[in-house]
Scaffold this motif. Sequence first.
Motif, PDB file in Angstrom:
ATOM      1  N   LYS A  11       0.851  -1.120   0.098  1.00 55.65           N
ATOM      2  CA  LYS A  11      -0.080  -0.027  -0.094  1.00 55.65           C
ATOM      3  C   LYS A  11       0.752   1.261  -0.047  1.00 55.65           C
ATOM      4  O   LYS A  11       0.242   2.283  -0.576  1.00 55.65           O
ATOM      5  CB  LYS A  11      -0.798  -0.136   1.276  1.00 55.65           C
ATOM      6  N   PRO A  41      -5.848  -1.439  -7.597  1.00 58.05           N
ATOM      7  CA  PRO A  41      -6.152  -0.820  -6.491  1.00 58.05           C
ATOM      8  C   PRO A  41      -5.924  -1.936  -5.397  1.00 58.05           C
ATOM      9  O   PRO A  41      -6.246  -3.090  -5.426  1.00 58.05           O
ATOM     10  CB  PRO A  41      -7.599  -0.604  -6.419  1.00 58.05           C
ATOM     11  N   PRO A  42      -5.097  -1.519  -4.215  1.00 57.15           N
ATOM     12  CA  PRO A  42      -4.540  -2.593  -3.185  1.00 57.15           C
ATOM     13  C   PRO A  42      -5.762  -3.119  -2.449  1.00 57.15           C
ATOM     14  O   PRO A  42      -5.544  -4.061  -1.828  1.00 57.15           O
ATOM     15  CB  PRO A  42      -4.019  -1.468  -2.229  1.00 57.15           C
ATOM     16  N   LYS A  43      -7.148  -2.577  -2.706  1.00 53.39           N
ATOM     17  CA  LYS A  43      -8.016  -3.185  -1.731  1.00 53.39           C
ATOM     18  C   LYS A  43      -8.521  -4.481  -2.350  1.00 53.39           C
ATOM     19  O   LYS A  43      -9.356  -5.417  -1.537  1.00 53.39           O
ATOM     20  CB  LYS A  43      -9.331  -2.271  -1.619  1.00 53.39           C
ATOM     21  N   TYR A  44      -8.163  -4.973  -3.687  1.00 53.02           N
ATOM     22  CA  TYR A  44      -8.465  -5.978  -4.348  1.00 53.02           C
ATOM     23  C   TYR A  44      -7.166  -7.023  -4.451  1.00 53.02           C
ATOM     24  O   TYR A  44      -7.141  -7.911  -5.160  1.00 53.02           O
ATOM     25  CB  TYR A  44      -8.692  -5.660  -5.841  1.00 53.02           C
ATOM     26  N   TRP A  45      -6.228  -6.797  -3.492  1.00 53.34           N
ATOM     27  CA  TRP A  45      -5.507  -7.833  -3.106  1.00 53.34           C
ATOM     28  C   TRP A  45      -5.510  -8.526  -1.918  1.00 53.34           C
ATOM     29  O   TRP A  45      -5.666  -8.023  -0.797  1.00 53.34           O
ATOM     30  CB  TRP A  45      -3.937  -7.173  -2.958  1.00 53.34           C
ATOM     31  N   ASN A  46      -5.512  -9.798  -2.044  1.00 52.86           N
ATOM     32  CA  ASN A  46      -5.634 -10.762  -0.968  1.00 52.86           C
ATOM     33  C   ASN A  46      -4.317 -11.092  -0.337  1.00 52.86           C
ATOM     34  O   ASN A  46      -3.543 -11.841  -0.762  1.00 52.86           O
ATOM     35  CB  ASN A  46      -6.488 -12.073  -1.398  1.00 52.86           C
ATOM     36  N   ARG A  47      -4.056 -10.467   0.850  1.00 55.71           N
ATOM     37  CA  ARG A  47      -2.977 -10.707   1.372  1.00 55.71           C
ATOM     38  C   ARG A  47      -2.319 -12.117   2.045  1.00 55.71           C
ATOM     39  O   ARG A  47      -1.377 -12.248   2.107  1.00 55.71           O
ATOM     40  CB  ARG A  47      -2.489  -9.597   2.512  1.00 55.71           C
ATOM     41  N   THR A  53      -8.272 -10.519  -5.855  1.00 54.53           N
ATOM     42  CA  THR A  53      -9.642 -10.932  -5.494  1.00 54.53           C
ATOM     43  C   THR A  53     -10.537 -10.886  -6.827  1.00 54.53           C
ATOM     44  O   THR A  53     -10.362 -10.128  -7.961  1.00 54.53           O
ATOM     45  CB  THR A  53     -10.385 -10.070  -4.144  1.00 54.53           C
TER      46      THR A  53
END
Length: 453
Positions: A11, A41-47, A53
Amino acid sequence: MLLPIKLICPKGKMRKDGTCIVFIQYCGDKTILLNTEIAIPPKYWNRKFHRITADLPTTYGAADDLNSQLAALLRKASDIISHAVKKKIQDISAFAKKTFHPAFDTATLEEKAKQAAALNPKTNLELIFQIEDYIKCKRDKVSKGMLNVYKNMKDHMAVFQEYRKAPITFDSFDFNLYESLVNYLTYDYVQRRKSEIINGKREQIKGLKTSTVGKTIKQLRIFLRDRMRRKIISPIDLSDFKILDEEADAVYLTWAEIARIYQIDLSEQPHLAKYRDLFVLGCLTGLRFSDFSSIQPEDVRKGSLYKKQEKSDHWVVIPLRDAAEEILIRRFNRQIPIVSNPEFNRHIKEVAQLAGICELIKFSHKKGNKDIVQIKPKYAWITSHTCRRSFCTNEFLAGTPVELIMKISGHKSLRDFYKYIRITPEEASRKIREIWEKRGDIGISAAALQNVG
């Protein structure tokens, strides 16, 4: 082979369009990030599962397709690193960083590995590469100050090589190269950070002091011997590589002058107070700047300062005078202010000028066979090194045994110590008189001399 490698979408690396690059992170000798050139966008990344995602908006691409591309890129990076390990490439992280690209063809890995092998210290005999490798080997073994000394030597050799307009090979190290190097550094080397006014124009200063040239020759010899010991280069006869030297001109401050600096009213220049106090602390402890500027709270206990010297790696225990304790505990509250050496040197001259340390001092230094004479007020000669020199000289004049002073100063030989201290002819005369009086020799009369023998 299980490698410390994974996909990440940090992020902290947000771009202006609100996306972040997905990187391949490899944690080897040093952590590196390999750019996949895929951004979301970082909110669509499954950490947790290190993947994109399924709800990624289609404007950024299909999540399944992007995940497949990332998996393929991860395999490509793994192949590059595994191949580097197999070929015993020295700096795997640097090799991976240089080699990896989303469009890289792994079929060319063998060729890339051969090119990297050509950069191995035992095969790449380019002078500057070898000096950089030498510095890298020393990084965890010496102080930052010594690393800077090595880097200065490297810079001098690099510009000399450029001046020659021909590569310096290890086979070329003979008296002719030595003489050419000394002449270049003495007369033609351009000091990038220093200038002077000549005929109304500001021009950069050319040439280095004899002592500075000597330091470069000394470090060059040490470097060459290191490469010979490691059997990277063939033996070289260095007997002609003489280390030029001259006794350094430098001032020291008497206790009376130090007291004037300590007592000066800086209410109208409060920003100078920390430099004044640091300077006096250095004069009272005899430590190098790197040591007295990095004192930690736990170093002060039972009325003494316990400090591991950065340059020599030796512990010293220095009893604290009242003024030193006042500075450390009450003025600094055991927290030494963070200042750089150039910053300190610049401000302490201003402090000494305000304290009236303005006696004109003449010094000279050699540039080739010429004596370069400079006359400046005493405050203009003061640097952080004046602290140690003042401590040693004042303790010597006060009669402190030399071997005890050397325990703090770190001098290895009496010869070096006596070159270091600074006393005037008047002070030398007073010191001899004190010794004669102590021995009872001051009362020797002419009649007594006539009766001798």
